[in-house]
Enzyme design. Structure first.
Site, PDB file in Angstrom:
ATOM      1  N   THR A   1       0.759  -1.109  -0.029  1.00 39.15           N
ATOM      2  CA  THR A   1       0.148   0.090   0.060  1.00 39.15           C
ATOM      3  C   THR A   1       0.753   1.246   0.065  1.00 39.15           C
ATOM      4  OG1 THR A   1      -1.964  -1.176   1.237  1.00 39.15           O
ATOM      5  CG2 THR A   1      -1.788   1.310   1.436  1.00 39.15           C
TER       6      THR A   1
ATOM      7  N   GLU B   1       9.952  -3.295  -4.019  1.00 39.88           N
ATOM      8  CA  GLU B   1      10.311  -4.507  -3.354  1.00 39.88           C
ATOM      9  C   GLU B   1      11.204  -5.316  -4.257  1.00 39.88           C
ATOM     10  OE1 GLU B   1       6.474  -5.571  -1.010  1.00 39.88           O
ATOM     11  OE2 GLU B   1       6.444  -6.162  -2.859  1.00 39.88           O
TER      12      GLU B   1
ATOM     13  N   ASN C   1       7.064 -11.401  -1.925  1.00 39.01           N
ATOM     14  CA  ASN C   1       5.666 -11.432  -2.127  1.00 39.01           C
ATOM     15  C   ASN C   1       5.198 -13.018  -2.147  1.00 39.01           C
ATOM     16  OD1 ASN C   1       4.547  -8.967  -2.541  1.00 39.01           O
ATOM     17  ND2 ASN C   1       6.192  -8.859  -3.623  1.00 39.01           N
TER      18      ASN C   1
END
Length: 400
Positions: free
Chosen positions: A189, A273, A395
């Site tokens: 987010t 990421e 992830n």
């Protein structure tokens, strides 16, 4: 360098499973402030997003923002909505603020409930109340408390000299994954909070925010996924004492505000990421600016392009293929493509460029891709990062 009349801070409350991580932040104005906000357009909106939209639509002024990491409070039904409202009301009672004057934000795993039952959360807010301040350390603690997979603190500030004195703007952002902000006014987010001691009423502030976000936060993507929790809030408390800004001073403010949002947006892409490279994509000489932006966005979200840049491969084919599926009409026989400063494609045909030189250029930490449509005078830029092995690792086990 916080603007006058603001205090911030962050503590470890236990909402995050990461041992020792700060996870609860507070941004407080010493007097009620004008506010503006933008939130995710994802149909699935988290409870804090729904709470903030309702509160901002009612109008009025606001005294603070309470934000947590470790739990997104999304897809949590009526209980999640009550928890979000309780977060705000506990802060309001602790500081003796007017009911409905605190906003909230959450980030973390979707589908989990916030642990704010009993007296624990009230005790955490009381602890936070005693740990807010105006120092650089307080700023860092607040930003650390909203971070999830981020690897560095993202904050910035500006000073503006205006006719009646000095105005300050301070902003922070968190975000490294599930980043493709798609927000609208009042309706894992990105969370961003911007504070200023300028005297600007909410309607004007909202317009400034929307125009600025369209050139910054709406031009950044890490993975093409729009979060359920994207939240961008601005508070303006007027403590600078400069009064209502003249047209010229307002232009100065907007310029500085735009600088802040663009710097924060770029920092999100740089901290994507698993990212090893920051990528700037410019589509120029289009007939329509929005067409240029749409093409740039499509290129920025292409996994094939992002993995090619990770591998230092100047694969122009992936650039032109992404541009061609963006839904924009253009003559590809006129297109030129530059990757890392190397001219790879001219008038719709590949050039015989040095792969060795191209690879050397793409091994740098920052890479620029330019697509020249040769169709007009409009241009747009988009910011992203490469896809590495680590993105998959991060992830692949995010919830565990």
């Amino acid at each position: 360098m916080l603007p006058k009349g603001f205090k911030v801070g962050g503590i470890r409350s236990g909402l995050s499973k990461n041992e020792g991580k700060k996870d609860l932040a507070l941004f407080i104005s010493e007097s009620p402030a004008h506010a503006a906000g933008m939130f995710t357009k994802n149909i699935v909106k988290a409870a804090p997003v729904l709470t903030d939209i309702e509160r901002l639509e009612k109008g009025g002024k606001f005294s603070g923002i309470i934000a947590n990491s470790g739990c997104a409070n999304a897809c949590t039904g009526d209980k999640g909505k009550k928890d979000a409202e309780n977060m705000c009301s506990i802060v309001e009672k602790s500081f003796d603020f007017e009911s409905g004057s605190v906003l909230c934000a959450s980030t973390g795993v979707i589908g989990q409930y916030l642990s704010i039952s009993g007296d624990d959360f009230e005790k955490n807010v009381d602890m936070l109340k005693n740990n807010i301040g105006v120092s650089s350390e307080n700023e860092d603690e607040a930003v650390l408390a909203i971070m999830t997979t981020d690897t560095f603190i993202k904050k910035t500030s500006r000073k503006i000299e205006v006719k009646n004195g000095e105005i300050k703007i301070w902003g922070c952002v968190k975000g490294a994954g599930m980043i493709h902000p798609d927000m609208q006014g009042l309706h894992a987010t990105m969370l961003s909070f911007i504070l200023t001691d300028a005297e600007i009423e909410s309607k004007t502030l909202q317009k400034i925010l929307e125009n600025s976000a369209d050139k910054s936060f709406h031009c950044v993507s890490v993975d093409g996924d729009t979060s359920t929790n994207d939240t961008l809030i601005v508070l303006a408390n007027g403590h600078s004492g400069t009064g209502k800004l003249s047209e010229a001073d307002l232009e100065k403010f907007i310029e500085a505000f735009d600088d802040i949002t663009l710097e924060l947006a770029k920092s999100v892409a740089k901290d994507g990421e698993g990212a090893t490279k920051f990528i700037e994509i410019e589509v120029k000489n289009a007939e329509i600016e929005n067409d240029a932006k749409l093409i740039a966005s499509t290129i920025a979200t292409s996994p094939l392009l992002k993995t090619a840049i990770f591998g230092a491969d100047a694969n122009w084919g992936r650039v032109i293929a992404a541009a061609g599926r963006a839904g924009v009409k253009f003559d590809f026989n006129k297109v030129d493509i530059y990757i890392g400063g190397i001219h790879t494609f001219k008038n719709g045909i590949a050039l015989n460029f040095s792969e060795e030189e191209a690879k050397k250029s793409l091994l740098k930490k920052e890479v620029k891709i330019v697509v020249d449509l040769k169709a007009g005078e409009k241009s747009s830029k988009y910011y992203t990062c490469d896809f590495s092995y680590d993105y998959v690792k991060i992830n692949g086990d995010y919830r565990s």
